[in-house]
Scaffold this active site. Structure first.
Site, PDB file in Angstrom:
ATOM      1  N   SER A 258       0.812  -1.232   0.000  1.00 49.62           N
ATOM      2  CA  SER A 258       0.000   0.000   0.000  1.00 49.62           C
ATOM      3  C   SER A 258       0.837   1.269   0.000  1.00 49.62           C
ATOM      4  O   SER A 258       0.319   2.369  -0.196  1.00 49.62           O
ATOM      5  CB  SER A 258      -0.925   0.020   1.225  1.00 49.62           C
ATOM      6  OG  SER A 258      -0.220   0.493   2.353  1.00 49.62           O
TER       7      SER A 258
ATOM      8  N   GLN B 201     -14.392  -9.110   5.378  1.00 49.70           N
ATOM      9  CA  GLN B 201     -13.521 -10.221   5.781  1.00 49.70           C
ATOM     10  C   GLN B 201     -13.063 -10.059   7.229  1.00 49.70           C
ATOM     11  O   GLN B 201     -13.096 -11.008   8.009  1.00 49.70           O
ATOM     12  CB  GLN B 201     -12.276 -10.237   4.877  1.00 49.70           C
ATOM     13  CG  GLN B 201     -12.563 -10.529   3.425  1.00 49.70           C
ATOM     14  CD  GLN B 201     -12.610 -12.013   3.154  1.00 49.70           C
ATOM     15  OE1 GLN B 201     -12.345 -12.841   4.020  1.00 49.70           O
ATOM     16  NE2 GLN B 201     -12.949 -12.365   1.941  1.00 49.70           N
ATOM     17  N   VAL B 202     -12.640  -8.836   7.581  1.00 47.22           N
ATOM     18  CA  VAL B 202     -12.151  -8.608   8.942  1.00 47.22           C
ATOM     19  C   VAL B 202     -13.321  -8.595   9.923  1.00 47.22           C
ATOM     20  O   VAL B 202     -13.360  -9.368  10.888  1.00 47.22           O
ATOM     21  CB  VAL B 202     -11.372  -7.266   9.037  1.00 47.22           C
ATOM     22  CG1 VAL B 202     -10.990  -6.974  10.481  1.00 47.22           C
ATOM     23  CG2 VAL B 202     -10.134  -7.285   8.142  1.00 47.22           C
TER      24      VAL B 202
ATOM     25  N   ASP C 253     -23.203  -2.087   8.594  1.00 48.43           N
ATOM     26  CA  ASP C 253     -22.634  -2.312   7.265  1.00 48.43           C
ATOM     27  C   ASP C 253     -23.768  -2.149   6.252  1.00 48.43           C
ATOM     28  O   ASP C 253     -24.358  -3.138   5.784  1.00 48.43           O
ATOM     29  CB  ASP C 253     -21.997  -3.709   7.177  1.00 48.43           C
ATOM     30  CG  ASP C 253     -21.176  -3.881   5.891  1.00 48.43           C
ATOM     31  OD1 ASP C 253     -21.606  -3.378   4.835  1.00 48.43           O
ATOM     32  OD2 ASP C 253     -20.108  -4.530   5.930  1.00 48.43           O
TER      33      ASP C 253
ATOM     34  N   THR D 114     -13.740  -0.397   8.232  1.00 54.59           N
ATOM     35  CA  THR D 114     -14.221  -0.052   6.895  1.00 54.59           C
ATOM     36  C   THR D 114     -13.061   0.344   5.991  1.00 54.59           C
ATOM     37  O   THR D 114     -12.056   0.868   6.454  1.00 54.59           O
ATOM     38  CB  THR D 114     -15.210   1.139   6.974  1.00 54.59           C
ATOM     39  OG1 THR D 114     -14.715   2.075   7.928  1.00 54.59           O
ATOM     40  CG2 THR D 114     -16.573   0.678   7.380  1.00 54.59           C
TER      41      THR D 114
ATOM     42  N   ARG E   5      -9.037   2.222   7.799  1.00 57.32           N
ATOM     43  CA  ARG E   5      -8.165   3.246   7.223  1.00 57.32           C
ATOM     44  C   ARG E   5      -8.281   4.497   8.090  1.00 57.32           C
ATOM     45  O   ARG E   5      -9.372   4.804   8.617  1.00 57.32           O
ATOM     46  CB  ARG E   5      -8.564   3.558   5.771  1.00 57.32           C
ATOM     47  CG  ARG E   5      -8.081   2.504   4.761  1.00 57.32           C
ATOM     48  CD  ARG E   5      -6.555   2.507   4.591  1.00 57.32           C
ATOM     49  NE  ARG E   5      -6.052   1.518   3.643  1.00 57.32           N
ATOM     50  CZ  ARG E   5      -5.561   0.319   3.956  1.00 57.32           C
ATOM     51  NH1 ARG E   5      -5.529  -0.076   5.214  1.00 57.32           N
ATOM     52  NH2 ARG E   5      -5.084  -0.487   3.022  1.00 57.32           N
TER      53      ARG E   5
ATOM     54  N   GLU F 132      -0.761   9.295   7.435  1.00 50.59           N
ATOM     55  CA  GLU F 132       0.378   8.390   7.651  1.00 50.59           C
ATOM     56  C   GLU F 132       1.456   8.718   6.624  1.00 50.59           C
ATOM     57  O   GLU F 132       1.106   9.017   5.481  1.00 50.59           O
ATOM     58  CB  GLU F 132      -0.067   6.931   7.461  1.00 50.59           C
ATOM     59  CG  GLU F 132      -0.991   6.415   8.532  1.00 50.59           C
ATOM     60  CD  GLU F 132      -1.465   4.979   8.256  1.00 50.59           C
ATOM     61  OE1 GLU F 132      -0.838   4.281   7.425  1.00 50.59           O
ATOM     62  OE2 GLU F 132      -2.455   4.578   8.867  1.00 50.59           O
TER      63      GLU F 132
ATOM     64  N   HIS G  74       0.035   1.024  11.910  1.00 55.26           N
ATOM     65  CA  HIS G  74      -0.604   0.334  10.783  1.00 55.26           C
ATOM     66  C   HIS G  74       0.028  -1.047  10.563  1.00 55.26           C
ATOM     67  O   HIS G  74       0.508  -1.359   9.471  1.00 55.26           O
ATOM     68  CB  HIS G  74      -0.484   1.201   9.515  1.00 55.26           C
ATOM     69  CG  HIS G  74      -1.401   0.767   8.406  1.00 55.26           C
ATOM     70  ND1 HIS G  74      -1.867   1.608   7.440  1.00 55.26           N
ATOM     71  CD2 HIS G  74      -1.937  -0.457   8.101  1.00 55.26           C
ATOM     72  CE1 HIS G  74      -2.630   0.956   6.584  1.00 55.26           C
ATOM     73  NE2 HIS G  74      -2.688  -0.317   6.973  1.00 55.26           N
TER      74      HIS G  74
ATOM     75  N   GLY H 108      -2.398  -5.900  10.329  1.00 54.74           N
ATOM     76  CA  GLY H 108      -2.426  -7.027   9.380  1.00 54.74           C
ATOM     77  C   GLY H 108      -1.046  -7.603   9.083  1.00 54.74           C
ATOM     78  O   GLY H 108      -0.897  -8.374   8.130  1.00 54.74           O
TER      79      GLY H 108
HETATM   80  N1  LIG Z   1      -4.810  -2.054   9.784  1.00 54.48           N
HETATM   81  C1  LIG Z   1      -4.445  -2.976   8.937  1.00 54.48           C
HETATM   82  O1  LIG Z   1      -3.336  -3.469   8.961  1.00 54.48           O
HETATM   83  C2  LIG Z   1      -5.431  -3.477   7.930  1.00 54.48           C
HETATM   84  C3  LIG Z   1      -5.326  -4.809   7.472  1.00 54.48           C
HETATM   85  C4  LIG Z   1      -6.275  -5.269   6.565  1.00 54.48           C
HETATM   86  C5  LIG Z   1      -7.275  -4.429   6.093  1.00 54.48           C
HETATM   87  N2  LIG Z   1      -7.316  -3.146   6.530  1.00 54.48           N
HETATM   88  C6  LIG Z   1      -8.382  -2.223   6.062  1.00 54.48           C
HETATM   89  O2  LIG Z   1      -9.610  -2.743   6.515  1.00 54.48           O
HETATM   90  C7  LIG Z   1     -10.560  -2.645   5.465  1.00 54.48           C
HETATM   91  C8  LIG Z   1     -11.574  -3.752   5.630  1.00 54.48           C
HETATM   92  O3  LIG Z   1     -10.982  -5.001   5.350  1.00 54.48           O
HETATM   93  P1  LIG Z   1     -11.882  -6.236   4.902  1.00 54.48           P
HETATM   94  O4  LIG Z   1     -10.970  -7.321   4.511  1.00 54.48           O
HETATM   95  O5  LIG Z   1     -12.904  -6.509   5.933  1.00 54.48           O
HETATM   96  O6  LIG Z   1     -12.546  -5.611   3.607  1.00 54.48           O
HETATM   97  P2  LIG Z   1     -13.886  -6.083   2.896  1.00 54.48           P
HETATM   98  O7  LIG Z   1     -13.894  -5.411   1.582  1.00 54.48           O
HETATM   99  O8  LIG Z   1     -14.013  -7.550   2.972  1.00 54.48           O
HETATM  100  O9  LIG Z   1     -15.041  -5.455   3.818  1.00 54.48           O
HETATM  101  C9  LIG Z   1     -15.314  -4.108   3.947  1.00 54.48           C
HETATM  102  C10 LIG Z   1     -16.727  -3.994   4.473  1.00 54.48           C
HETATM  103  O10 LIG Z   1     -17.003  -2.620   4.758  1.00 54.48           O
HETATM  104  C11 LIG Z   1     -18.345  -2.391   4.373  1.00 54.48           C
HETATM  105  N3  LIG Z   1     -18.620  -0.972   4.179  1.00 54.48           N
HETATM  106  C12 LIG Z   1     -18.383  -0.210   3.080  1.00 54.48           C
HETATM  107  N4  LIG Z   1     -18.828   1.044   3.293  1.00 54.48           N
HETATM  108  C13 LIG Z   1     -19.347   1.076   4.540  1.00 54.48           C
HETATM  109  C14 LIG Z   1     -19.947   2.092   5.335  1.00 54.48           C
HETATM  110  N5  LIG Z   1     -20.128   3.340   4.888  1.00 54.48           N
HETATM  111  N6  LIG Z   1     -20.351   1.772   6.590  1.00 54.48           N
HETATM  112  C15 LIG Z   1     -20.188   0.533   7.088  1.00 54.48           C
HETATM  113  N7  LIG Z   1     -19.643  -0.475   6.365  1.00 54.48           N
HETATM  114  C16 LIG Z   1     -19.210  -0.208   5.116  1.00 54.48           C
HETATM  115  C17 LIG Z   1     -18.502  -3.194   3.091  1.00 54.48           C
HETATM  116  O11 LIG Z   1     -19.860  -3.414   2.774  1.00 54.48           O
HETATM  117  C18 LIG Z   1     -17.770  -4.460   3.447  1.00 54.48           C
HETATM  118  O12 LIG Z   1     -18.615  -5.438   4.026  1.00 54.48           O
HETATM  119  C19 LIG Z   1      -9.725  -2.761   4.170  1.00 54.48           C
HETATM  120  O13 LIG Z   1     -10.344  -2.133   3.108  1.00 54.48           O
HETATM  121  C20 LIG Z   1      -8.446  -2.092   4.539  1.00 54.48           C
HETATM  122  O14 LIG Z   1      -8.546  -0.729   4.193  1.00 54.48           O
HETATM  123  C21 LIG Z   1      -6.433  -2.647   7.433  1.00 54.48           C
HETATM  124  O1  LIG Z   2      -5.017  -3.307   3.484  1.00 52.19           O
HETATM  125  C1  LIG Z   2      -4.224  -4.055   4.095  1.00 52.19           C
HETATM  126  O2  LIG Z   2      -4.167  -5.283   3.837  1.00 52.19           O
HETATM  127  C2  LIG Z   2      -3.387  -3.538   5.218  1.00 52.19           C
HETATM  128  O3  LIG Z   2      -3.656  -2.207   5.485  1.00 52.19           O
HETATM  129  C3  LIG Z   2      -1.953  -3.858   5.033  1.00 52.19           C
HETATM  130  O4  LIG Z   2      -1.483  -4.363   6.255  1.00 52.19           O
HETATM  131  C4  LIG Z   2      -1.144  -2.702   4.586  1.00 52.19           C
HETATM  132  O5  LIG Z   2       0.217  -3.026   4.695  1.00 52.19           O
HETATM  133  P1  LIG Z   2       1.294  -2.309   3.758  1.00 52.19           P
HETATM  134  O6  LIG Z   2       0.942  -2.659   2.375  1.00 52.19           O
HETATM  135  O7  LIG Z   2       1.143  -0.839   4.004  1.00 52.19           O
HETATM  136  O8  LIG Z   2       2.600  -2.863   4.191  1.00 52.19           O
END
Ligand SMILES: NC(=O)c1ccc[n+]([C@@H]2O[C@H](COP(=O)([O-])OP(=O)(O)OC[C@H]3O[C@@H](n4cnc5c(N)ncnc54)[C@H](O)[C@@H]3O)[C@@H](O)[C@H]2O)c1
Ligand SMILES: O=C(O)[C@H](O)[C@H](O)COP(=O)(O)O
Length: 392
Positions: free
Chosen positions: A45, A127-128, A147, A183, A216, A245, A262, A265
């Site tokens: 990312s 997924q999360v 959601d 989200t 995010r 960030e 961050h 994951g």
């Molecule tokens: N912090 C980290 O290291 C890390 C790791 C993995 C993912 N992420 C972030 O987490 C997000 C979610 O991951 P995921 O795998 O669950 O993605 P995903 O695409 O499987 O799920 C996202 C969910 O958010 C819902 N959504 C969209 N708009 C919305 C709103 N306005 N209100 C409520 N819900 C809403 C969608 O319908 C969907 O079910 C990713 O897009 C990524 O940006 C962060």
């Molecule tokens: O969207 C994701 O899967 C996470 O935010 C991921 O952990 C981002 O990690 P990076 O690509 O910034 O190393």
């Protein structure tokens, strides 16, 4: 084929060498000039993938072994005929481990029982979020879910109905003691997520409640959060993702209970799964059989097995397992140490780049010497899925 890979992508050589020459570079060195003769780009990312990066290059396949896609100009790639794929779900369990390690730590710090008298709210049940809901429910917790896209898809029959307590965001904020935001960054459309947790909602949070953000950074209005923490100091907060960030608000970071750069994951398992998913997609795209398998390449965890007598109360047993496998405090202390040494933004970036080894809860085998069925359920609910009971 020439394949340019961000050097933070694990197992790149092992998976991609069958396509051609693999060149690993730091993000900052992946430029339009470097990509001129490349056919494939694998990045995380930290690289903005758009016209400026790819115009006039040979690149026809871009893979990002992560979940989020907001670093990619998907419309431009499509119009330029460049195939893009991310790795849905690859690190979702890693994020859920992070959430539960954080909540367990706050419960210990504040002296509350995670399972008692707490209503949980999950914003974003993808997924999360959906894996988090499952683990919380298996611990007996009540979980409200916001959601709207999924609620709508279920209502219209587009998606199979799942028994989730869908509510709107204001209801969730008003009713929950623990709010977890998962989200993606969505800027347009009917359900944008930019500042979804806005000033008004931050003001509406119950005193003493927990706000955890690991989707995010822009999904939470962090200026408003800072204001509430400065004026009332009556929330518990966990922030893994930030606005701006890596140049995060240092004052805000000093006010939150758990501040991490961050890395929710960033388990080894999540990163390696991400690479395997992109490899499988590349094989499909280029019409090759996917011969390489992650199972052959993944190292054993440092700690293979924990043997518990089975007499420990569930909170103590959970504490032992969480501390042994992934204690989030390591990363909160690590961020502070790196920022003191290298400065705010550079410390944030470096800690991520040099991220210490972390394995997921599911890699730890737990053996219970006593036939402690209830304890087993609690541990499994928390994500320690490899629990074995003594045979007698
Ligand atoms: N912090 C980290 O290291 C890390 C790791 C993995 C993912 N992420 C972030 O987490 C997000 C979610 O991951 P995921 O795998 O669950 O993605 P995903 O695409 O499987 O799920 C996202 C969910 O958010 C819902 N959504 C969209 N708009 C919305 C709103 N306005 N209100 C409520 N819900 C809403 C969608 O319908 C969907 O079910 C990713 O897009 C990524 O940006 C962060
Ligand atoms: O969207 C994701 O899967 C996470 O935010 C991921 O952990 C981002 O990690 P990076 O690509 O910034 O190393």
């Amino acid at each position: 084929m020439h394949i340019i890979v961000d050097d933070n992508v694990l197992l790149a050589e092992e998976f991609f060498s069958e396509f051609g020459e693999v060149i690993c570079l730091p993000t900052s060195e992946i430029t339009n000039a470097v990509l001129k003769e490349a056919d494939m780009l694998i990045c995380r990312s930290t690289l903005r993938v758009d016209e400026a990066l790819l115009k006039g290059t040979r690149v026809r396949f871009v893979g990002s072994p992560i979940i989020g896609t907001d670093h990619v100009d998907l419309d431009w790639l499509e119009s330029a005929g460049i195939h893009f794929t991310n790795a849905p779900g690859c690190n979702a369990d890693s994020v859920v481990d992070y959430v539960l390690s954080s909540l367990w730590h706050l419960a210990e710090q504040e002296g509350f029982d995670l399972q008692l008298n707490r209503r949980f709210g999950v914003v974003g049940a993808g997924q999360v979020g959906s894996r988090l809901i499952k683990r919380l429910e298996s611990l007996g917790a009540e979980v409200l879910v916001c959601d709207p896209p999924r609620a709508l898809a279920q209502e219209s029959g587009e998606e199979a109905a799942e028994a989730l307590n869908f509510v709107d965001i204001d209801h969730l904020v008003a009713e929950c003691d623990v709010i977890c935001v998962h989200t993606p960054m969505v800027t347009g459309g009917e359900y944008p997520t930019h500042h979804l947790i806005n000033a008004e909602r931050i003001r509406a949070m119950k005193p003493g409640s927990v706000l955890l953000s690991a989707g995010r950074g822009g999904c939470v209005d962090t200026a408003a959060l800072k204001q509430r923490l400065q004026e009332q100091a009556d929330l518990l907060t966990v922030l893994d993702v930030w606005e701006n960030e890596p140049d995060i608000d240092a004052e805000l970071a000093s006010l939150v209970d758990i501040a991490t750069p961050h890395i929710a994951g960033h388990s080894l398992d999540g990163k390696m799964q991400g690479t395997e998913i992109i490899y499988q997609q590349a094989c499909r795209h280029f019409g090759l059989p996917a011969r390489r398998k992650l199972g052959q390449l993944k190292p054993d965890p440092w700690l293979r097995k924990l043997v518990l007598t089975g007499w420990a109360p569930p909170e103590e047993a959970l504490g032992l397992c969480v501390r042994a496998c992934y204690d989030v405090r390591r990363d909160a202390l690590g961020l502070r140490r790196y920022q003191r040494r290298f400065g705010n933004a550079e410390g944030f970036l470096r800690y991520r780049r040099e991220y210490p080894l972390r394995r997921e809860f599911s890699t730890l085998r737990v053996e219970l010497k006593k036939n402690a069925r209830e304890l087993r359920e609690v541990l499994e609910g928390f994500g320690f899925s490899r629990v074995k009971l003594a045979s007698k």
